[in-house]
Design a protein around this motif. Structure first.
Motif, PDB file in Angstrom:
ATOM      1  N   VAL A  25       0.865  -1.178   0.000  1.00 18.95           N
ATOM      2  CA  VAL A  25       0.000   0.000   0.000  1.00 18.95           C
ATOM      3  C   VAL A  25       0.899   1.224   0.000  1.00 18.95           C
ATOM      4  O   VAL A  25       1.802   1.340   0.838  1.00 18.95           O
ATOM      5  CB  VAL A  25      -0.906   0.016   1.251  1.00 18.95           C
ATOM      6  N   GLN A  26       0.661   2.123  -0.923  1.00 20.15           N
ATOM      7  CA  GLN A  26       1.470   3.339  -1.016  1.00 20.15           C
ATOM      8  C   GLN A  26       0.578   4.547  -0.763  1.00 20.15           C
ATOM      9  O   GLN A  26      -0.351   4.787  -1.520  1.00 20.15           O
ATOM     10  CB  GLN A  26       2.104   3.443  -2.410  1.00 20.15           C
ATOM     11  N   PHE A  27       0.850   5.268   0.324  1.00 23.40           N
ATOM     12  CA  PHE A  27       0.158   6.519   0.584  1.00 23.40           C
ATOM     13  C   PHE A  27       1.109   7.645   0.207  1.00 23.40           C
ATOM     14  O   PHE A  27       1.971   8.044   0.990  1.00 23.40           O
ATOM     15  CB  PHE A  27      -0.255   6.649   2.050  1.00 23.40           C
ATOM     16  N   ASN A  28       0.995   8.152  -1.006  1.00 15.96           N
ATOM     17  CA  ASN A  28       1.858   9.236  -1.471  1.00 15.96           C
ATOM     18  C   ASN A  28       1.458  10.542  -0.787  1.00 15.96           C
ATOM     19  O   ASN A  28       0.286  10.766  -0.509  1.00 15.96           O
ATOM     20  CB  ASN A  28       1.755   9.370  -2.991  1.00 15.96           C
ATOM     21  N   ARG A  68      -2.843  15.362  -0.087  1.00 13.60           N
ATOM     22  CA  ARG A  68      -3.261  14.660  -1.302  1.00 13.60           C
ATOM     23  C   ARG A  68      -2.439  15.115  -2.497  1.00 13.60           C
ATOM     24  O   ARG A  68      -2.446  16.278  -2.865  1.00 13.60           O
ATOM     25  CB  ARG A  68      -4.755  14.891  -1.581  1.00 13.60           C
ATOM     26  N   ASP A  70      -2.186  12.524  -5.088  1.00 13.33           N
ATOM     27  CA  ASP A  70      -2.766  11.620  -6.080  1.00 13.33           C
ATOM     28  C   ASP A  70      -3.895  10.837  -5.412  1.00 13.33           C
ATOM     29  O   ASP A  70      -4.253  11.109  -4.275  1.00 13.33           O
ATOM     30  CB  ASP A  70      -1.702  10.692  -6.691  1.00 13.33           C
ATOM     31  N   SER A  71      -4.434   9.869  -6.106  1.00 10.18           N
ATOM     32  CA  SER A  71      -5.581   9.122  -5.591  1.00 10.18           C
ATOM     33  C   SER A  71      -5.190   7.850  -4.850  1.00 10.18           C
ATOM     34  O   SER A  71      -6.042   7.006  -4.581  1.00 10.18           O
ATOM     35  CB  SER A  71      -6.518   8.772  -6.749  1.00 10.18           C
ATOM     36  N   SER A  72      -3.915   7.681  -4.485  1.00 10.84           N
ATOM     37  CA  SER A  72      -3.448   6.415  -3.908  1.00 10.84           C
ATOM     38  C   SER A  72      -4.224   5.991  -2.656  1.00 10.84           C
ATOM     39  O   SER A  72      -4.632   4.835  -2.553  1.00 10.84           O
ATOM     40  CB  SER A  72      -1.947   6.475  -3.617  1.00 10.84           C
ATOM     41  N   ALA A  73      -4.443   6.894  -1.717  1.00 17.46           N
ATOM     42  CA  ALA A  73      -5.159   6.523  -0.489  1.00 17.46           C
ATOM     43  C   ALA A  73      -6.617   6.195  -0.795  1.00 17.46           C
ATOM     44  O   ALA A  73      -7.145   5.167  -0.353  1.00 17.46           O
ATOM     45  CB  ALA A  73      -5.070   7.649   0.539  1.00 17.46           C
ATOM     46  N   GLU A  74      -7.266   7.040  -1.571  1.00 12.20           N
ATOM     47  CA  GLU A  74      -8.677   6.800  -1.891  1.00 12.20           C
ATOM     48  C   GLU A  74      -8.865   5.519  -2.702  1.00 12.20           C
ATOM     49  O   GLU A  74      -9.822   4.775  -2.482  1.00 12.20           O
ATOM     50  CB  GLU A  74      -9.248   7.995  -2.657  1.00 12.20           C
ATOM     51  N   ALA A  75      -7.938   5.240  -3.614  1.00  7.93           N
ATOM     52  CA  ALA A  75      -8.033   4.025  -4.430  1.00  7.93           C
ATOM     53  C   ALA A  75      -7.921   2.779  -3.563  1.00  7.93           C
ATOM     54  O   ALA A  75      -8.656   1.800  -3.768  1.00  7.93           O
ATOM     55  CB  ALA A  75      -6.955   4.024  -5.506  1.00  7.93           C
ATOM     56  N   TYR A  76      -7.022   2.797  -2.587  1.00 10.47           N
ATOM     57  CA  TYR A  76      -6.864   1.653  -1.680  1.00 10.47           C
ATOM     58  C   TYR A  76      -8.162   1.394  -0.915  1.00 10.47           C
ATOM     59  O   TYR A  76      -8.653   0.267  -0.863  1.00 10.47           O
ATOM     60  CB  TYR A  76      -5.701   1.891  -0.717  1.00 10.47           C
TER      61      TYR A  76
END
Length: 145
Positions: A25-28, A68, A70-76
């Motif tokens: 999991v990547q939270f950018n 925020r 990018d969408s990395s957290a929301e996508a996960y």
């Protein structure tokens, strides 16, 4: 070592999160990480008039603070939600925190059986940055290096 030398936040912001089902999991945009132990506080009032206390380790909890980018957290979390409604079994994660100590050595802590929640998917205001917050709870914290 100098008297006023101490760790600063970036010394411990090297985090790796791995979901047992979804992989790494990547939270950018990570800007902060908090970790707090939890204790079940027991109290016994003895017949002898002495009150006895005991703190029993009861997991750990904390947050990821994210700007925020990018969408990395929301996508996960969208994928976790989709998996839930598809009736897949729940997945748990592991968080590994790598801390660079003042003497240059590296310490690693691992939080196991982690469950995470997207607490805030963003405050969208004009020209302000969009902060996100992810909370987490873990069963144990162990030292791995």
């Amino acid at each position: 070592m100098a008297a006023n030398t101490f760790n600063i936040g970036r010394d411990g912001l090297q985090l790796t999160t791995f979901d047992a089902t979804l992989g790494q999991v990547q939270f950018n945009g990570l800007t902060g990480f908090t970790a707090k132990p939890r204790y079940k506080k027991l109290e016994s009032e003895g017949a002898d008039g002495v009150t006895r206390f005991r703190n029993v380790p009861n997991g750990h909890e904390g947050t990821f603070e994210i700007d925020r980018v990018d969408s990395s957290a929301e996508a996960y979390f969208a994928q976790k939600e989709s998996n839930f409604f598809a009736q897949y079994p729940p997945s748990q994660s592991t968080i590994t925190q790598t801390v660079t100590e003042l003497d240059g050595t590296v310490t690693q802590w691992q939080y196991t059986n982690v469950e995470m929640a997207l607490e805030n998917a963003g405050d969208w205001k004009a020209l302000d940055k969009v902060p996100l917050q992810v909370s987490w709870s873990a069963s144990k914290k162990i030292q791995v290096a």
